[in-house]
Design a protein around this motif. Structure first.
Motif, PDB file in Angstrom:
ATOM      1  N   PHE A 342       0.822  -1.209   0.000  1.00 31.93           N
ATOM      2  CA  PHE A 342       0.000   0.000   0.000  1.00 31.93           C
ATOM      3  C   PHE A 342       0.858   1.262   0.000  1.00 31.93           C
ATOM      4  CE2 PHE A 342      -2.178   3.280   2.529  1.00 31.93           C
ATOM      5  CZ  PHE A 342      -3.357   3.416   1.819  1.00 31.93           C
ATOM      6  N   ALA A 343       0.514   2.202  -0.901  1.00 27.65           N
ATOM      7  CA  ALA A 343       1.126   3.525  -0.989  1.00 27.65           C
ATOM      8  C   ALA A 343       2.586   3.507  -1.458  1.00 27.65           C
ATOM      9  CB  ALA A 343       1.007   4.286   0.331  1.00 27.65           C
ATOM     10  N   HIS A 344       3.074   2.383  -1.952  1.00 29.15           N
ATOM     11  CA  HIS A 344       4.409   2.336  -2.551  1.00 29.15           C
ATOM     12  C   HIS A 344       4.423   3.237  -3.786  1.00 29.15           C
ATOM     13  CE1 HIS A 344       7.751   0.640  -4.908  1.00 29.15           C
ATOM     14  NE2 HIS A 344       8.214   0.098  -3.786  1.00 29.15           N
ATOM     15  N   GLU A 345       5.557   3.803  -4.128  1.00 27.10           N
ATOM     16  CA  GLU A 345       5.623   4.749  -5.234  1.00 27.10           C
ATOM     17  C   GLU A 345       5.233   4.121  -6.579  1.00 27.10           C
ATOM     18  OE1 GLU A 345       9.576   6.246  -5.509  1.00 27.10           O
ATOM     19  OE2 GLU A 345      10.497   4.275  -5.868  1.00 27.10           O
ATOM     20  N   ASP A 346       5.403   2.793  -6.710  1.00 32.82           N
ATOM     21  CA  ASP A 346       5.016   2.134  -7.959  1.00 32.82           C
ATOM     22  C   ASP A 346       3.525   1.789  -8.003  1.00 32.82           C
ATOM     23  OD1 ASP A 346       7.571   2.256  -8.940  1.00 32.82           O
ATOM     24  OD2 ASP A 346       8.095   0.181  -8.441  1.00 32.82           O
ATOM     25  N   SER A 347       2.844   1.879  -6.876  1.00 28.14           N
ATOM     26  CA  SER A 347       1.451   1.424  -6.830  1.00 28.14           C
ATOM     27  C   SER A 347       0.536   2.273  -7.719  1.00 28.14           C
ATOM     28  CB  SER A 347       0.933   1.452  -5.385  1.00 28.14           C
ATOM     29  OG  SER A 347       0.878   2.783  -4.884  1.00 28.14           O
ATOM     30  N   TYR A 348       0.869   3.555  -7.893  1.00 33.21           N
ATOM     31  CA  TYR A 348      -0.008   4.442  -8.659  1.00 33.21           C
ATOM     32  C   TYR A 348       0.049   4.119 -10.158  1.00 33.21           C
ATOM     33  CZ  TYR A 348       0.509   6.524  -4.122  1.00 33.21           C
ATOM     34  OH  TYR A 348       0.542   6.685  -2.758  1.00 33.21           O
ATOM     35  N   ALA A 349       1.234   3.793 -10.654  1.00 35.35           N
ATOM     36  CA  ALA A 349       1.350   3.385 -12.052  1.00 35.35           C
ATOM     37  C   ALA A 349       0.658   2.048 -12.278  1.00 35.35           C
ATOM     38  CB  ALA A 349       2.822   3.289 -12.451  1.00 35.35           C
ATOM     39  N   LEU A 350       0.739   1.141 -11.311  1.00 39.28           N
ATOM     40  CA  LEU A 350       0.064  -0.149 -11.432  1.00 39.28           C
ATOM     41  C   LEU A 350      -1.456   0.023 -11.433  1.00 39.28           C
ATOM     42  CD1 LEU A 350       2.400  -2.160  -9.053  1.00 39.28           C
ATOM     43  CD2 LEU A 350       2.030  -2.676 -11.481  1.00 39.28           C
ATOM     44  N   GLN A 351      -1.961   0.951 -10.630  1.00 45.24           N
ATOM     45  CA  GLN A 351      -3.406   1.217 -10.625  1.00 45.24           C
ATOM     46  C   GLN A 351      -3.857   1.807 -11.965  1.00 45.24           C
ATOM     47  OE1 GLN A 351      -4.714   3.420  -7.052  1.00 45.24           O
ATOM     48  NE2 GLN A 351      -2.969   2.522  -5.989  1.00 45.24           N
ATOM     49  N   MET A 352      -3.065   2.704 -12.517  1.00 45.09           N
ATOM     50  CA  MET A 352      -3.394   3.276 -13.820  1.00 45.09           C
ATOM     51  C   MET A 352      -3.314   2.218 -14.928  1.00 45.09           C
ATOM     52  SD  MET A 352      -4.268   6.541 -13.894  1.00 45.09           S
ATOM     53  CE  MET A 352      -5.428   5.893 -12.675  1.00 45.09           C
ATOM     54  N   LEU A 353      -2.359   1.304 -14.787  1.00 47.08           N
ATOM     55  CA  LEU A 353      -2.233   0.231 -15.771  1.00 47.08           C
ATOM     56  C   LEU A 353      -3.483  -0.646 -15.752  1.00 47.08           C
ATOM     57  CD1 LEU A 353       1.026  -1.825 -16.299  1.00 47.08           C
ATOM     58  CD2 LEU A 353      -1.223  -2.740 -16.779  1.00 47.08           C
TER      59      LEU A 353
END
Length: 580
Positions: A342-353
């Protein structure tokens, strides 16, 4: 000067992001219990109130798996003042039941396990294999439980709330938290404070052993009676390996059999101490009025030991894992990759993917459902938890397509994501959808309550304000980077489900229903088909019509399917009676 489309979109994103900031007042008692207060008047005279325990299945260990979910059940059994007509007798019977249950457990773990190891019996927990002494103990246990039922006021906790205008009382347990919630009229906030603090201060774990049977039945319905339930449980365990996420939230069957009241009390004292709890209040209230009320009721709870931190994290996967299953189901596939917490810097790109892949205009639907016509449904999900994360692709076949075809098509999509930047236009489209969705989720007190609880349990409630902006900052380069970083063969597990040779093909109309509601629809139709009384079916139809306006959009296809089968059954029975 004429603004470009990109500028307009950027300005829109910025204004929406600023407009949806949730103002939360943090309030902490001397005993360590925290409260998140969100006064708002969007829904006058109503408060959504709840409290979370920072405990879920991830905090368990072998031997007591499922106990967090079991506690969700036990916390509705009441206190010495709610749920019984005779507190003194109830307490005495509780002690008797606990003593008999402990003796039975000891017999299972010694005599019965020895007999099982020697091959004399095949299941040490099956009552059919009881020794004479155990059969006598079981008889005494049943008698004590029946005596206790005579003084129990069933569901009184719920009844008290309902009489005073409360609604929607419920709870849920996940891997990372347990959350209890309800809607109450604004002028009944003190009732909520008393009721909830009382079940923390004076909770009585009555019906302990009968509730274990209830959880067993829930497990049978949720896992063992569904075509893919036990396979998904096995796949999940294989995927998480070392992590405590590798057992199901509901627990392993033998653990459900073995809890004792003493173990339950120890678990409660550790994880339900006020310094491990967070209250969340959203709605029409005056913060300066409710803070003294909170202090008066929840302040009486005694601070407990600090809950132990989860230590064991998942080990790095070294090779691809595969599970091949056959079931009475439509052929399907799941491919899952280890990702980030949760809230890792890569998590936002994965959510957009995941957003790029999903939806009617997403790549999965266009490629697998409309294009190749090999899938009846397909979706992706980025799942970030407190101690780990996963990205999943799931799809069901259409017609004579195979899971192998779905896997090949997915690999082609992944290859494209790894080698070609998504367009700015495609990314901006899902960013706009994400902003709109996050804004809509703030309109309801209840959904805001749930989000704050989830985010606070996994890391920090402020994620609700930070996430929209961080999603807007994701670039095409970020998408290609996470695709290459996480979507590798050695980092994935693959589960394929083939149809059993003797199983019938799934009704195409059933395939059009969201997979999460499909089993419910199938079971309801099976029940309808077993009814031979037309009047009973007509009554069922009347009730469905009366509640039609309350049906959520995502559930409507399932309800329409059930209604169609109901009409067909009524028509068939009426035709048969006329023909006779």
């Amino acid at each position: 000067m004429r603004r470009t489309l990109a500028c307009v979109l950027a300005l829109t994103a910025s204004s929406v992001s600023l407009a949806q900031q949730v103002q939360v007042e943090e309030f902490t008692l001397d005993n360590g219990m925290e409260f998140l207060l969100v006064p708002r008047t969007d829904q006058p005279n109503v408060i959504a109130a709840g409290w979370l325990a920072r405990v879920g299945s991830v905090n368990e260990r072998p031997g007591i798996t499922g106990i967090s979910h079991f506690f969700e059940h036990m916390m509705f059994k009441g206190t010495t003042t709610i749920g019984t007509e005779d507190a003194e007798t109830d307490d005495e019977l509780n002690r008797q039941i606990a003593a008999i249950g402990a003796r039975l457990r000891e017999a299972h773990l010694t005599t019965q396990y020895d007999r099982w190891r020697e091959g004399e019996i095949d299941d040490p927990w099956d009552p059919a294999h009881d020794t004479p002494d155990m059969a006598t103990l079981r008889m005494h246990l049943k008698a004590a439980m029946e005596s206790q039922r005579e003084s129990i006021v069933k569901d009184e906790f719920d009844q008290v709330y309902t009489r005073e205008g409360g609604s929607g009382m419920n709870a849920f347990t996940s891997e990372d938290l347990t959350f209890y919630f309800i809607n109450v009229p604004s002028n009944k906030f003190e009732l909520w404070a008393w009721m909830e603090s009382d079940r923390l201060f004076d909770s009585t774990f009555r019906e302990f052993y009968s509730e274990r049977d209830v959880v067993h039945e829930e497990r049978r319905l949720r896992t063992e009676s569904t075509p893919t339930g036990k396979f998904q449980e096995q796949f999940n365990s294989m995927f998480w390996m070392a992590s405590p996420y590798n057992w199901p939230v509901i627990g392993w069957p033998t653990d459900l059999n073995s809890y004792t009241l003493e173990q339950a009390q120890d678990y409660f004292n550790t994880y339900y101490a006020p310094n491990n709890l967070v209250g969340v209040i959203v709605g029409d209230f005056d913060a300066e009025y409710i803070k003294p009320v909170i202090e008066a009721y929840f302040g009486r709870l005694q601070r407990g030991p600090e809950a132990p931190e989860v230590v064991t994290l998942n080990v790095e996967q070294q090779a691809e894992m595969r599970m091949n299953a056959a079931c009475d189901c439509q052929p399907q596939i799941e491919i899952r990759y280890h990702t980030v917490p949760f809230a890792h810097e890569d998590s936002y790109a994965l959510q957009m993917l995941a957003a790029i892949l999903n939806g009617r205009t997403g790549r999965l639907y266009k490629n697998l459902v409309e294009g190749k016509e090999i899938a009846s449904s397909a979706f992706a999900n980025s799942d970030e938890r407190r101690y780990g994360g996963a990205f999943s692709f799931r799809a069901e076949t259409k017609g004579d397509a195979t899971p192998e075809q779905l896997e090949k098509a997915w690999d082609e999509i992944v290859d494209d994501l790894k080698n070609n930047l998504v367009s700015e236009q495609e990314l901006q489209k899902v960013k706009n959808q994400s902003l709109a969705n996050s804004y809509r989720r703030l309109q309801s007190n209840f959904f805001l309550l749930i989000q704050l609880a989830l985010y606070e349990a996994q890391g920090d409630w402020e994620y609700i304000n930070e996430q929209p902006d961080l999603l807007q900052r994701v670039t095409p380069r970020d998408i290609i980077q996470v695709a290459n970083k996480y979507f590798t063969d050695t980092n994935r597990a693959v589960a394929t489900y083939e149809r059993l040779p003797d199983s019938a093909k799934v009704d195409p109309a059933l395939l059009a229903i969201d997979p999460q509601f499909r089993q419910m629809a199938k079971q309801t139709v099976a029940r309808i088909d077993s009814v031979n009384n037309v009047d009973e079916l007509i009554q069922m139809r009347t009730m469905m019509d009366a509640r039609a306006g309350e049906t959520p959009a995502q559930l409507k296809p399932a309800i329409d399917y059930i209604r169609e089968k109901l009409e067909s059954r009524i028509e068939a029975l009426e035709s048969g009676s006329q023909g006779g």
